[in-house]
Design a protein around this motif. Sequence first.
Motif, PDB file in Angstrom:
ATOM      1  N   LYS A  84      -5.006   6.008  -3.909  1.00  0.00           N
ATOM      2  CA  LYS A  84      -4.186   6.535  -5.005  1.00  0.00           C
ATOM      3  C   LYS A  84      -3.515   5.401  -5.768  1.00  0.00           C
ATOM      4  CE  LYS A  84      -1.940   9.447  -2.328  1.00  0.00           C
ATOM      5  NZ  LYS A  84      -1.017  10.514  -1.865  1.00  0.00           N
ATOM      6  N   ARG A  85      -3.071   4.377  -5.058  1.00  0.00           N
ATOM      7  CA  ARG A  85      -2.444   3.242  -5.744  1.00  0.00           C
ATOM      8  C   ARG A  85      -3.452   2.540  -6.644  1.00  0.00           C
ATOM      9  NH1 ARG A  85       2.275   0.291  -5.254  1.00  0.00           N
ATOM     10  NH2 ARG A  85       2.964   1.808  -3.705  1.00  0.00           N
ATOM     11  N   ASP A  86      -4.690   2.410  -6.148  1.00  0.00           N
ATOM     12  CA  ASP A  86      -5.734   1.760  -6.944  1.00  0.00           C
ATOM     13  C   ASP A  86      -6.086   2.580  -8.176  1.00  0.00           C
ATOM     14  OD1 ASP A  86      -7.747  -0.364  -7.276  1.00  0.00           O
ATOM     15  OD2 ASP A  86      -9.197   1.218  -6.887  1.00  0.00           O
ATOM     16  N   LEU A  87      -6.049   3.919  -8.028  1.00  0.00           N
ATOM     17  CA  LEU A  87      -6.377   4.795  -9.154  1.00  0.00           C
ATOM     18  C   LEU A  87      -5.190   5.006 -10.090  1.00  0.00           C
ATOM     19  CD1 LEU A  87      -8.444   7.540  -7.274  1.00  0.00           C
ATOM     20  CD2 LEU A  87      -9.334   5.750  -8.783  1.00  0.00           C
ATOM     21  N   GLY A  88      -3.990   4.606  -9.654  1.00  0.00           N
ATOM     22  CA  GLY A  88      -2.806   4.754 -10.486  1.00  0.00           C
ATOM     23  C   GLY A  88      -2.277   6.170 -10.552  1.00  0.00           C
ATOM     24  N   ILE A  89      -2.458   6.945  -9.448  1.00  0.00           N
ATOM     25  CA  ILE A  89      -1.970   8.319  -9.422  1.00  0.00           C
ATOM     26  C   ILE A  89      -1.054   8.506  -8.212  1.00  0.00           C
ATOM     27  CG2 ILE A  89      -3.933   9.298 -10.642  1.00  0.00           C
ATOM     28  CD1 ILE A  89      -5.158  10.075  -8.015  1.00  0.00           C
ATOM     29  N   LYS A  90      -0.123   9.466  -8.315  1.00  0.00           N
ATOM     30  CA  LYS A  90       0.823   9.707  -7.225  1.00  0.00           C
ATOM     31  C   LYS A  90       0.248  10.649  -6.185  1.00  0.00           C
ATOM     32  CE  LYS A  90       5.606  11.182  -6.330  1.00  0.00           C
ATOM     33  NZ  LYS A  90       5.281  12.129  -5.250  1.00  0.00           N
ATOM     34  N   ASP A  91      -0.352  11.737  -6.622  1.00  0.00           N
ATOM     35  CA  ASP A  91      -0.950  12.728  -5.730  1.00  0.00           C
ATOM     36  C   ASP A  91      -2.330  13.074  -6.253  1.00  0.00           C
ATOM     37  OD1 ASP A  91       1.272  13.081  -3.924  1.00  0.00           O
ATOM     38  OD2 ASP A  91       2.268  14.248  -5.506  1.00  0.00           O
ATOM     39  N   LEU A  92      -3.202  13.525  -5.341  1.00  0.00           N
ATOM     40  CA  LEU A  92      -4.542  13.931  -5.750  1.00  0.00           C
ATOM     41  C   LEU A  92      -4.570  15.340  -6.327  1.00  0.00           C
ATOM     42  CD1 LEU A  92      -6.630  12.432  -2.800  1.00  0.00           C
ATOM     43  CD2 LEU A  92      -6.686  11.723  -5.193  1.00  0.00           C
ATOM     44  N   GLY A  93      -3.480  16.085  -6.161  1.00  0.00           N
ATOM     45  CA  GLY A  93      -3.418  17.434  -6.698  1.00  0.00           C
ATOM     46  C   GLY A  93      -2.007  17.978  -6.610  1.00  0.00           C
TER      47      GLY A  93
ATOM     48  N   GLU B 277      -5.688   6.684   2.103  1.00  0.00           N
ATOM     49  CA  GLU B 277      -5.490   7.509   0.915  1.00  0.00           C
ATOM     50  C   GLU B 277      -4.405   6.923   0.016  1.00  0.00           C
ATOM     51  OE1 GLU B 277      -4.511  12.124  -0.112  1.00  0.00           O
ATOM     52  OE2 GLU B 277      -6.140  11.604   1.248  1.00  0.00           O
ATOM     53  N   SER B 278      -3.357   6.344   0.620  1.00  0.00           N
ATOM     54  CA  SER B 278      -2.314   5.701  -0.193  1.00  0.00           C
ATOM     55  C   SER B 278      -2.902   4.554  -1.009  1.00  0.00           C
ATOM     56  CB  SER B 278      -1.193   5.181   0.712  1.00  0.00           C
ATOM     57  OG  SER B 278      -0.517   6.241   1.344  1.00  0.00           O
TER      58      SER B 278
ATOM     59  N   LEU C  51      -5.828   6.539  14.231  1.00  0.00           N
ATOM     60  CA  LEU C  51      -6.733   6.920  13.142  1.00  0.00           C
ATOM     61  C   LEU C  51      -6.007   7.736  12.076  1.00  0.00           C
ATOM     62  CD1 LEU C  51      -9.719   6.110  13.011  1.00  0.00           C
ATOM     63  CD2 LEU C  51      -8.749   5.927  15.304  1.00  0.00           C
ATOM     64  N   GLY C  52      -5.021   8.540  12.491  1.00  0.00           N
ATOM     65  CA  GLY C  52      -4.254   9.298  11.512  1.00  0.00           C
ATOM     66  C   GLY C  52      -3.475   8.389  10.582  1.00  0.00           C
ATOM     67  N   THR C  53      -2.859   7.342  11.143  1.00  0.00           N
ATOM     68  CA  THR C  53      -2.121   6.385  10.315  1.00  0.00           C
ATOM     69  C   THR C  53      -3.057   5.634   9.386  1.00  0.00           C
ATOM     70  OG1 THR C  53      -0.456   6.114  12.056  1.00  0.00           O
ATOM     71  CG2 THR C  53      -0.569   4.394  10.374  1.00  0.00           C
TER      72      THR C  53
ATOM     73  N   VAL D 126       0.826  -1.209   0.000  1.00  0.00           N
ATOM     74  CA  VAL D 126       0.000   0.000   0.000  1.00  0.00           C
ATOM     75  C   VAL D 126       0.855   1.252   0.000  1.00  0.00           C
ATOM     76  CG1 VAL D 126      -1.732   1.331   1.282  1.00  0.00           C
ATOM     77  CG2 VAL D 126      -1.916  -1.162   1.148  1.00  0.00           C
ATOM     78  N   SER D 127       1.810   1.320   0.931  1.00  0.00           N
ATOM     79  CA  SER D 127       2.674   2.497   1.067  1.00  0.00           C
ATOM     80  C   SER D 127       4.084   2.039   1.406  1.00  0.00           C
ATOM     81  CB  SER D 127       2.129   3.422   2.168  1.00  0.00           C
ATOM     82  OG  SER D 127       2.912   4.576   2.273  1.00  0.00           O
ATOM     83  N   PRO D 128       4.909   1.794   0.398  1.00  0.00           N
ATOM     84  CA  PRO D 128       6.252   1.247   0.639  1.00  0.00           C
ATOM     85  C   PRO D 128       7.128   2.125   1.517  1.00  0.00           C
ATOM     86  CG  PRO D 128       5.661   1.133  -1.693  1.00  0.00           C
ATOM     87  CD  PRO D 128       4.622   1.971  -1.032  1.00  0.00           C
ATOM     88  N   LYS D 129       6.823   3.411   1.612  1.00  0.00           N
ATOM     89  CA  LYS D 129       7.660   4.321   2.377  1.00  0.00           C
ATOM     90  C   LYS D 129       7.377   4.304   3.868  1.00  0.00           C
ATOM     91  CE  LYS D 129       8.391   7.546  -1.441  1.00  0.00           C
ATOM     92  NZ  LYS D 129       8.284   8.942  -1.890  1.00  0.00           N
TER      93      LYS D 129
END
Length: 292
Positions: free
Chosen positions: A249-258, A245-246, A237-239, A192-195
Motif C-alpha cells: 500500500k505504501r508503494d502504491l500510495g494508498i491507505k486502504d485497499l477498500g 500488505e503495508s 507469518l501473520g506479522t 513500512v509501517s510506522p505504527k
Amino acid sequence: MNAPTASPATPAGKAPAAGTTGHGKAGRDLPLAIGVGLGLGGLCLVSLLVVQWGWLLVVTPALLLGSWELCQGLAAGKIRVPALPVLVGAAVMIPAAYLGGPVALMVAFGLTILAVVCWRTTMGLPGAARDIGGGAFVAAYGPFLASFSALMLAEDDGPKRVIAFVLITVCSDIGGYAAGVLAGKHPMAPSVSPKKSWEGFAGSAAACVVAGAITVPLLLHGAWWAGAIVGLAAVLLGTLGDLTESMLKRDLGIKDLGRVLPGHGGLMDRIDSLLLAAPVVWFVLLVLVPVA
C-alpha cells in the motif's frame, strides 16, 4: 495488527488537534472496528458449525471481493491486472482444494496463471509482463493462500482446525494491539509501517503461543507444545503478511485497499495476517496434530 507508536503528526503525550477524529493511537474508530470484527467472527463461526462446507460459502465470495480490491489497488500503480481470469480462478481454487486436495489446488492455480497470460497477451505486448506479474500476484496472494484453509477444512475434524487457525491468528492482532498501545515505544519497521512496534510484536507472540497451547489441546486433542509451535508459526507469518500488505500500500500510495469494512478498510486489509499464516499453519497441524 500490532499497535503503533505515537503518530508523527501527533507528538507523544499530546491530545489530537481540534478538528481531528480523536480515535487515539489506533488511528481508527475502535468501537466500530471491534463491532465489525465480532460480526465477522460470528459469521465465520456459524458457517463452520452449521455444515462442514459452510466455510466455503463465506470465504469464496470474500476472496472474490478481496481479489477485486487488490486489482483496483494495483491499478493505482498503473498495473492493469486481467481481472476476469483472476476472479474465475479465485472462485475455483477454494472449492477445488476442499474437494480434490493439494493436487487439485495446484492444477487450479496453474490454470489460472495460464488464463491470465493468454488473456493479457490478446491485449497487446506493451506492459504485458508487468500486468501478467500483477495478475499472478493477485491469484497467489489471495485465493491460493486462502485455499489452505479449505485443505484444513477437508479433514474429518476440519471445522475445528479452521476455528483453531482463525482464533490463534486473530490473537496476534489482539495481543499486538494491547501491548502496542500500553507499551509501544520502539518502531519495528518505520519505513513500512510506522505504527508497528517491537513491544506490539512481543504481545502478538505471547498471545499466539498461549492461544495455541490452549486451543490445540482443547479442540484438536493435540499436545500443548504442538499448539505453541502453531502459535509461533502463526505470529511470524501473520506479522510478515501484515508488513507485506503495508509495504504494498505504501508503494502504491494508498491507505486502504477498500472501504467495505467500517473501521478496518478493505477486506484484504483485515485478512492479510490470515493469508500468509494459512499454508504454514496447515502444514504444522498436518505434521504435529494428526486427525483425531
